[in-house]
Design a protein around this motif. Structure first.
Motif, mmCIF file in Angstrom:
data_model
loop_
_atom_site.group_PDB
_atom_site.id
_atom_site.type_symbol
_atom_site.label_atom_id
_atom_site.label_comp_id
_atom_site.label_asym_id
_atom_site.label_seq_id
_atom_site.Cartn_x
_atom_site.Cartn_y
_atom_site.Cartn_z
ATOM 1 N N UNK A 117 29.531 13.189 -1.684
ATOM 2 C CA UNK A 117 28.694 13.347 -0.502
ATOM 3 C C UNK A 117 27.623 14.399 -0.690
ATOM 4 N N UNK A 118 28.046 15.608 -1.019
ATOM 5 C CA UNK A 118 27.085 16.687 -1.233
ATOM 6 C C UNK A 118 26.290 16.431 -2.511
ATOM 7 N N UNK A 119 26.973 15.918 -3.528
ATOM 8 C CA UNK A 119 26.313 15.698 -4.807
ATOM 9 C C UNK A 119 25.169 14.707 -4.720
ATOM 10 N N UNK A 120 25.360 13.615 -4.012
ATOM 11 C CA UNK A 120 24.289 12.627 -3.917
ATOM 12 C C UNK A 120 23.101 13.157 -3.115
ATOM 13 N N UNK A 121 23.356 14.032 -2.145
ATOM 14 C CA UNK A 121 22.229 14.621 -1.426
ATOM 15 C C UNK A 121 21.448 15.561 -2.334
ATOM 16 N N UNK A 122 22.148 16.252 -3.231
ATOM 17 C CA UNK A 122 21.449 17.070 -4.221
ATOM 18 C C UNK A 122 20.666 16.179 -5.177
ATOM 19 N N UNK A 123 21.305 15.093 -5.628
ATOM 20 C CA UNK A 123 20.648 14.171 -6.565
ATOM 21 C C UNK A 123 19.419 13.521 -5.942
ATOM 22 N N UNK A 124 19.424 13.351 -4.623
ATOM 23 C CA UNK A 124 18.300 12.691 -3.963
ATOM 24 C C UNK A 124 17.010 13.495 -4.087
ATOM 25 N N UNK B 79 0.800 -1.217 0.000
ATOM 26 C CA UNK B 79 0.000 0.000 0.000
ATOM 27 C C UNK B 79 0.829 1.262 0.000
ATOM 28 N N UNK B 80 2.086 1.150 -0.366
ATOM 29 C CA UNK B 80 2.992 2.283 -0.352
ATOM 30 C C UNK B 80 2.575 3.292 -1.424
ATOM 31 N N UNK B 81 2.569 4.585 -1.072
ATOM 32 C CA UNK B 81 2.168 5.639 -1.999
ATOM 33 C C UNK B 81 3.331 6.159 -2.814
ATOM 34 N N UNK B 82 3.034 7.093 -3.719
ATOM 35 C CA UNK B 82 4.072 7.589 -4.610
ATOM 36 C C UNK B 82 5.144 8.377 -3.869
ATOM 37 N N UNK B 83 4.764 9.109 -2.815
ATOM 38 C CA UNK B 83 5.780 9.825 -2.043
ATOM 39 C C UNK B 83 6.735 8.843 -1.381
ATOM 40 N N UNK B 84 6.192 7.774 -0.814
ATOM 41 C CA UNK B 84 7.034 6.766 -0.171
ATOM 42 C C UNK B 84 7.859 6.011 -1.206
ATOM 43 N N UNK B 85 7.282 5.768 -2.389
ATOM 44 C CA UNK B 85 8.039 5.127 -3.454
ATOM 45 C C UNK B 85 9.252 5.971 -3.818
ATOM 46 N N UNK B 86 9.054 7.268 -3.905
ATOM 47 C CA UNK B 86 10.181 8.155 -4.194
ATOM 48 C C UNK B 86 11.246 8.042 -3.112
ATOM 49 N N UNK B 87 10.814 7.810 -1.859
ATOM 50 C CA UNK B 87 11.773 7.688 -0.767
ATOM 51 C C UNK B 87 12.661 6.468 -0.913
ATOM 52 N N UNK B 88 12.203 5.441 -1.650
ATOM 53 C CA UNK B 88 13.062 4.277 -1.890
ATOM 54 C C UNK B 88 14.317 4.665 -2.664
ATOM 55 N N UNK B 89 14.245 5.756 -3.400
ATOM 56 C CA UNK B 89 15.423 6.293 -4.075
ATOM 57 C C UNK B 89 16.028 7.447 -3.308
ATOM 58 N N UNK B 90 15.170 8.310 -2.747
ATOM 59 C CA UNK B 90 15.656 9.509 -2.045
ATOM 60 C C UNK B 90 16.466 9.143 -0.807
ATOM 61 N N UNK B 91 15.932 8.238 0.031
ATOM 62 C CA UNK B 91 16.617 7.895 1.282
ATOM 63 C C UNK B 91 18.016 7.320 1.054
ATOM 64 N N UNK B 92 18.183 6.317 0.183
ATOM 65 C CA UNK B 92 19.542 5.806 -0.021
ATOM 66 C C UNK B 92 20.483 6.841 -0.617
ATOM 67 N N UNK B 93 19.964 7.728 -1.460
ATOM 68 C CA UNK B 93 20.829 8.758 -2.023
ATOM 69 C C UNK B 93 21.296 9.730 -0.942
#
Length: 433
Positions: A353-360, A47-61
């Motif tokens: 380090x900084x770049x991946x946080x921007x990419x996230x 039941x994961x929503x689109x915001x949470x789906x984005x977090x599957x990429x955002x959080x690791x980045x």
């Protein structure tokens, strides 16, 4: 004696160590790309929503970025060998935990842990590569970057296949996500048991202060590198998060969408491997080649934005060429700024380090656009605009001005005494890396 030391410094790690580099790098994206082709069964089960789906990429980045900043400190404490091993172990645990993940929270936790492990590895490996292959930094950085992209392709292509193999008509997404723990364990064992490679210790290594990434916060050049790296990788993370879903909206299956992402990644692999070698054979100025890769990205994002009558295969290849080449050229660009391997590695660690946080932030923005507009047209237009912004920024990386741009960034006493070695960072004159 100096001649003998120079001779030893020119010796590279050889084929065996190149294999190790590839095995380690294959683990740095597979966990990230594996979830996107399985998005529909994951959403149906959790039941994961689109915001949470984005977090599957955002959080690791974000985790990659934060851990990359501290990776140099970890390397100073336990050495590159121990630091890379710790990172691979974190990736293995995170992937294995997905086999029993019951909901969104467990998936997000595993994504963050894997991202932290990747960040630690990425902080240490550029300096390791520069130290191991001082005369072939372009080729070996290209190989390292290509293997990273190749791992992403494996994740996108193999995870749906594994899920169907284990689940049949109802794909077992748990197995499709967890399978990458096996690759991480294999790379970890290979890393810990590889043959002894000798590195020469400097007579006087740099101080911990000279290696600290904190100094990069005061450097405009370090911030420029990080911003460019982050904006370039924002395109990659957005495509990893949403490209299969974009084609799923057009009636494609998960395996078909994953295959397009894998094809894009295959183009990234070829470009990441070839572009640094080609660019280095023409001299130190990487700007024409960086502009070429950005032009390819712009063409691909414009084709998606305007729904050009171009096959998906062609768009994926063009985007892959642009993204893969730009990634590997940025790595070489950062390492070229400083001759000292440890200091260059610290600068590359800050950039990542900084770049991946921007990419996230990019997949979160594009996911928000998708949720509020019902489509990806404006998301692709946003990514095309980012590329346009990057084009003039790349012109500032004139190799004749590297020394001035990094003046005072690090204490160069260690560099004058002799380039620090991996062995020096590990606390011994000669040891396994």
């Amino acid at each position: 004696m100096k001649a003998a030391q120079a001779s030893r410094n020119s010796r590279d790690g050889g084929i065996a160590f190149a294999i190790v580099i590839v095995l380690v790098a294959l683990n740095l994206r597979a966990f990230l790309t594996s979830s996107s082709p399985l998005l529909e069964p994951i959403r149906a089960a959790t039941g994961i929503g689109f915001h949470a789906v984005a977090l599957l990429t955002v959080l690791p980045m974000f985790a990659m970025g934060a851990t990359s900043l501290f990776g140099a400190v970890v390397g100073q404490r336990i050495g590159p060998r121990g630091g890379v091993a710790l990172g691979l172990a974190a990736i293995a645990v995170a992937c294995a935990s997905r086999y029993v993940a019951g909901g969104a929270a467990a998936l997000l936790w595993s994504a963050a842990l894997a991202g932290a492990g990747v960040g630690l590895v990425q902080a240490l490996m550029p300096g390791v590569v520069k130290q191991a292959y001082p005369a072939r930094i372009g080729v070996m950085t290209g190989l390292y970057s290509a293997a990273i992209m190749g791992g992403g392709g494996l994740g996108a292509m193999a995870s749906p296949w594994v899920a169907h193999a284990f689940g049949g008509a109802q794909p077992d997404w748990h197995a499709g996500l967890a399978i990458w723990a096996l690759l991480a364990v294999f790379a970890l064992l290979y890393w810990l048991n590889m043959r002894r490679i000798e590195f020469t210790s400097a007579a006087e290594g740099p101080s911990l202060r000279s290696l600290s990434w904190l100094r990069c916060f005061t450097s405009r050049r370090a911030w420029l590198l990080a911003a460019c790296f982050g904006l370039i990788n924002g395109g990659y993370t957005s495509l990893v998060a949403w490209l299969p879903h974009f084609y799923a909206q057009q009636g494609w299956t998960a395996q078909q969408g994953g295959s397009v992402l894998a094809l894009m990644t295959a183009a990234q692999v070829v470009s990441a491997l070839a572009m640094p070698a080609i660019a280095r054979s023409r001299g130190r100025d990487l700007r024409p080649w960086l502009l070429l890769t950005l032009a390819a990205q712009l063409a691909g994002f414009c084709a998606l934005t305007f729904a050009a009558p171009v096959p998906a295969v062609a768009i994926a290849i063009v985007l892959g060429f642009g993204l893969g080449g730009a990634f590997s050229l940025c790595m070489v660009l950062a390492l070229d700024h400083l001759p000292d391997p440890a200091q260059a590695g610290a600068l590359a660690g800050f950039m990542q380090g900084v770049g991946f946080m921007i990419a996230a932030l990019a997949p979160f923005v594009t996911g928000w656009v998708r949720e509020h507009t019902g489509g990806f047209t404006l998301a692709w237009a946003y990514l095309a605009t980012v590329v346009v912004v990057l084009l003039p920024l790349m012109l500032r990386f004139d190799p004749r001005r590297y020394a001035d741009a990094t003046a005072g960034l690090f204490d160069t006493r260690g560099a004058r005494a002799g380039a620090p070695s991996i062995a020096a960072l590990d606390g011994a004159a000669t040891r396994k890396v």
